[in-house]
Design a protein around this motif. Structure first.
Motif, PDB file in Angstrom:
ATOM      1  N   ASP A   1       5.482  40.932   3.022  1.00  0.00           N
ATOM      2  CA  ASP A   1       4.758  40.309   4.132  1.00  0.00           C
ATOM      3  C   ASP A   1       5.130  38.829   4.132  1.00  0.00           C
ATOM      4  O   ASP A   1       4.674  38.065   3.291  1.00  0.00           O
ATOM      5  CB  ASP A   1       3.249  40.498   3.941  1.00  0.00           C
ATOM      6  N   LEU A   2       6.007  38.429   5.079  1.00  0.00           N
ATOM      7  CA  LEU A   2       6.498  37.053   5.154  1.00  0.00           C
ATOM      8  C   LEU A   2       5.685  36.286   6.190  1.00  0.00           C
ATOM      9  O   LEU A   2       5.628  36.666   7.362  1.00  0.00           O
ATOM     10  CB  LEU A   2       7.982  37.049   5.535  1.00  0.00           C
TER      11      LEU A   2
ATOM     12  N   TYR B   1      13.722  27.310  -0.272  1.00  0.00           N
ATOM     13  CA  TYR B   1      14.566  28.506  -0.309  1.00  0.00           C
ATOM     14  C   TYR B   1      14.742  29.008  -1.738  1.00  0.00           C
ATOM     15  O   TYR B   1      14.641  30.208  -2.007  1.00  0.00           O
ATOM     16  CB  TYR B   1      15.924  28.189   0.318  1.00  0.00           C
ATOM     17  N   ARG B   2      15.009  28.083  -2.656  1.00  0.00           N
ATOM     18  CA  ARG B   2      15.246  28.476  -4.043  1.00  0.00           C
ATOM     19  C   ARG B   2      13.997  29.078  -4.684  1.00  0.00           C
ATOM     20  O   ARG B   2      14.093  30.065  -5.430  1.00  0.00           O
ATOM     21  CB  ARG B   2      15.715  27.261  -4.854  1.00  0.00           C
ATOM     22  N   VAL B   3      12.829  28.522  -4.408  1.00  0.00           N
ATOM     23  CA  VAL B   3      11.596  29.068  -4.988  1.00  0.00           C
ATOM     24  C   VAL B   3      11.371  30.497  -4.488  1.00  0.00           C
ATOM     25  O   VAL B   3      11.023  31.390  -5.269  1.00  0.00           O
ATOM     26  CB  VAL B   3      10.390  28.164  -4.641  1.00  0.00           C
ATOM     27  N   VAL B   4      11.560  30.729  -3.201  1.00  0.00           N
ATOM     28  CA  VAL B   4      11.402  32.085  -2.658  1.00  0.00           C
ATOM     29  C   VAL B   4      12.440  33.022  -3.267  1.00  0.00           C
ATOM     30  O   VAL B   4      12.125  34.141  -3.704  1.00  0.00           O
ATOM     31  CB  VAL B   4      11.513  32.077  -1.119  1.00  0.00           C
TER      32      VAL B   4
ATOM     33  N   ASP C   1       2.402  17.957   2.688  1.00  0.00           N
ATOM     34  CA  ASP C   1       2.970  18.874   1.702  1.00  0.00           C
ATOM     35  C   ASP C   1       3.407  20.191   2.330  1.00  0.00           C
ATOM     36  O   ASP C   1       2.928  20.588   3.397  1.00  0.00           O
ATOM     37  CB  ASP C   1       1.955  19.183   0.588  1.00  0.00           C
ATOM     38  N   ILE C   2       4.307  20.859   1.604  1.00  0.00           N
ATOM     39  CA  ILE C   2       4.680  22.238   1.889  1.00  0.00           C
ATOM     40  C   ILE C   2       4.224  23.085   0.700  1.00  0.00           C
ATOM     41  O   ILE C   2       4.485  22.728  -0.460  1.00  0.00           O
ATOM     42  CB  ILE C   2       6.196  22.386   2.070  1.00  0.00           C
ATOM     43  N   THR C   3       3.546  24.172   0.977  1.00  0.00           N
ATOM     44  CA  THR C   3       3.078  25.074  -0.072  1.00  0.00           C
ATOM     45  C   THR C   3       3.779  26.418   0.076  1.00  0.00           C
ATOM     46  O   THR C   3       3.820  26.986   1.169  1.00  0.00           O
ATOM     47  CB  THR C   3       1.559  25.271  -0.003  1.00  0.00           C
ATOM     48  N   VAL C   4       4.337  26.887  -1.025  1.00  0.00           N
ATOM     49  CA  VAL C   4       5.047  28.159  -1.057  1.00  0.00           C
ATOM     50  C   VAL C   4       4.359  29.051  -2.089  1.00  0.00           C
ATOM     51  O   VAL C   4       4.207  28.656  -3.247  1.00  0.00           O
ATOM     52  CB  VAL C   4       6.529  27.981  -1.433  1.00  0.00           C
ATOM     53  N   GLU C   5       3.948  30.234  -1.682  1.00  0.00           N
ATOM     54  CA  GLU C   5       3.280  31.164  -2.601  1.00  0.00           C
ATOM     55  C   GLU C   5       3.895  32.539  -2.469  1.00  0.00           C
ATOM     56  O   GLU C   5       4.029  33.061  -1.364  1.00  0.00           O
ATOM     57  CB  GLU C   5       1.782  31.214  -2.338  1.00  0.00           C
ATOM     58  N   ILE C   6       4.288  33.111  -3.599  1.00  0.00           N
ATOM     59  CA  ILE C   6       4.897  34.444  -3.644  1.00  0.00           C
ATOM     60  C   ILE C   6       4.116  35.283  -4.646  1.00  0.00           C
ATOM     61  O   ILE C   6       3.845  34.829  -5.767  1.00  0.00           O
ATOM     62  CB  ILE C   6       6.380  34.373  -4.072  1.00  0.00           C
ATOM     63  N   GLY C   7       3.757  36.493  -4.252  1.00  0.00           N
ATOM     64  CA  GLY C   7       3.009  37.362  -5.151  1.00  0.00           C
ATOM     65  C   GLY C   7       3.416  38.814  -5.002  1.00  0.00           C
ATOM     66  O   GLY C   7       4.066  39.203  -4.030  1.00  0.00           O
TER      67      GLY C   7
ATOM     68  N   SER D   1       1.933  35.878  -9.549  1.00  0.00           N
ATOM     69  CA  SER D   1       1.935  34.933  -8.444  1.00  0.00           C
ATOM     70  C   SER D   1       2.670  33.654  -8.843  1.00  0.00           C
ATOM     71  O   SER D   1       2.550  33.193  -9.978  1.00  0.00           O
ATOM     72  CB  SER D   1       0.495  34.585  -8.032  1.00  0.00           C
ATOM     73  N   VAL D   2       3.438  33.111  -7.910  1.00  0.00           N
ATOM     74  CA  VAL D   2       4.093  31.807  -8.069  1.00  0.00           C
ATOM     75  C   VAL D   2       3.646  30.941  -6.904  1.00  0.00           C
ATOM     76  O   VAL D   2       3.735  31.354  -5.743  1.00  0.00           O
ATOM     77  CB  VAL D   2       5.629  31.929  -8.073  1.00  0.00           C
ATOM     78  N   ARG D   3       3.175  29.741  -7.202  1.00  0.00           N
ATOM     79  CA  ARG D   3       2.701  28.815  -6.162  1.00  0.00           C
ATOM     80  C   ARG D   3       3.314  27.440  -6.411  1.00  0.00           C
ATOM     81  O   ARG D   3       3.130  26.864  -7.491  1.00  0.00           O
ATOM     82  CB  ARG D   3       1.180  28.728  -6.163  1.00  0.00           C
TER      83      ARG D   3
END
Length: 252
Positions: free
Chosen positions: A140-141, A159-162, A189-195, A239-241
């Motif tokens: 789910d993007l 991009y690299r974090v994702v 800020d930009i917040t990137v969260e992947i779970g 989870s990575v945030r």
């Protein structure tokens, strides 16, 4: 005559000022182009290093499991030969998992061209997610509304974090049925969260999920004045945030 001389001097000054403005503009444009090329080269180096590191981690992780199952099969051959078939099936499953994981990692790390992360926008992130979904769980993007315009170094970091987080899911999140990638932006800020929702598994090796890739992500984010947190989610999954300040690109 004095009026003519004064006019000539004024014209000369205007001409000099125009020349200086043109020279300054040219120098600024050349500097910006040099900085852009330097950023592209830095990302290319990062891409090559990431490819080597991730493939090494994938091979080490899964080969460790194959070695463990092979050792168990040798013991069964001596003590419980009737159970050897089950041990060999475990080895086959481990090998299949290794091949699947390596295919997913190679797909994630295969960019259309060097330095794609520098100009990565929603389209590149969508393509990254699609490549992951070919061999992994559905994603789910969720992206910011509109067309974000981030500094190149911030774009590359998002991009690299994702990419790194999806790679970790491909390597370690056995049993995951779904993953989420959420990118949000406010004025600062930009917040990137992947779970993911993978059930917990006992680790084959002692290092935390992500290994050197997690270290690299944290170093990249913190170098821009941001923060990165990673760990298990309540109940199941990982989870990575990451939070990156938008003005980070101004200091590159």
């Amino acid at each position: 005559m004095p009026v003519t001389t004064s006019a000539a001097v004024g014209s000369f000054h205007v001409g000099v000022q125009g020349w200086l403005v043109g020279l300054g503009t040219g120098l600024v444009l050349r500097f910006l182009e040099h900085r852009r090329q330097a950023t592209v080269e830095a990302v290319r180096r990062d891409e090559r290093l990431a490819l080597a590191r991730e493939l090494h981690d994938v091979v080490a992780h899964h080969v460790s499991g194959i070695v463990m199952h092979t050792h168990a099969a040798q013991i069964m051959l001596r003590k419980q030969p009737d159970h050897l078939g089950a041990a060999l099936a475990d080895i086959e499953r481990s090998g299949t998992h290794a091949m699947d994981a390596m295919r997913r990692v190679v797909a994630l790390l295969r960019d259309a061209e060097d330095g794609v992360a520098v100009t990565a926008g929603p389209e590149q992130l969508i393509d990254l997610v699609r490549r992951f979904e070919e061999h992994g769980p559905a994603v789910d993007l969720r992206l910011p509304t509109g067309a974000p315009t981030w500094p190149p170094v911030v774009t590359a970091t998002v991009y690299r974090v994702v990419q790194e987080s999806l790679t970790n899911i491909a390597r370690h999140a056995r049993g995951a049925r779904a993953a989420t990638v959420t990118i949000a932006q406010d004025r600062t800020d930009i917040t990137v969260e992947i779970g993911d929702d993978a059930p917990p598994h006992p680790p084959i090796r002692s290092s935390p999920r992500g290994g050197y890739g997690l270290v690299g992500m944290r170093e990249r984010v913190e170098a821009l004045g941001g923060t990165l947190d990673a760990g298990p989610r309540p109940g199941a999954g990982w989870s990575v945030r990451a939070t990156v300040p938008l003005q980070a690109g101004d200091h590159r």
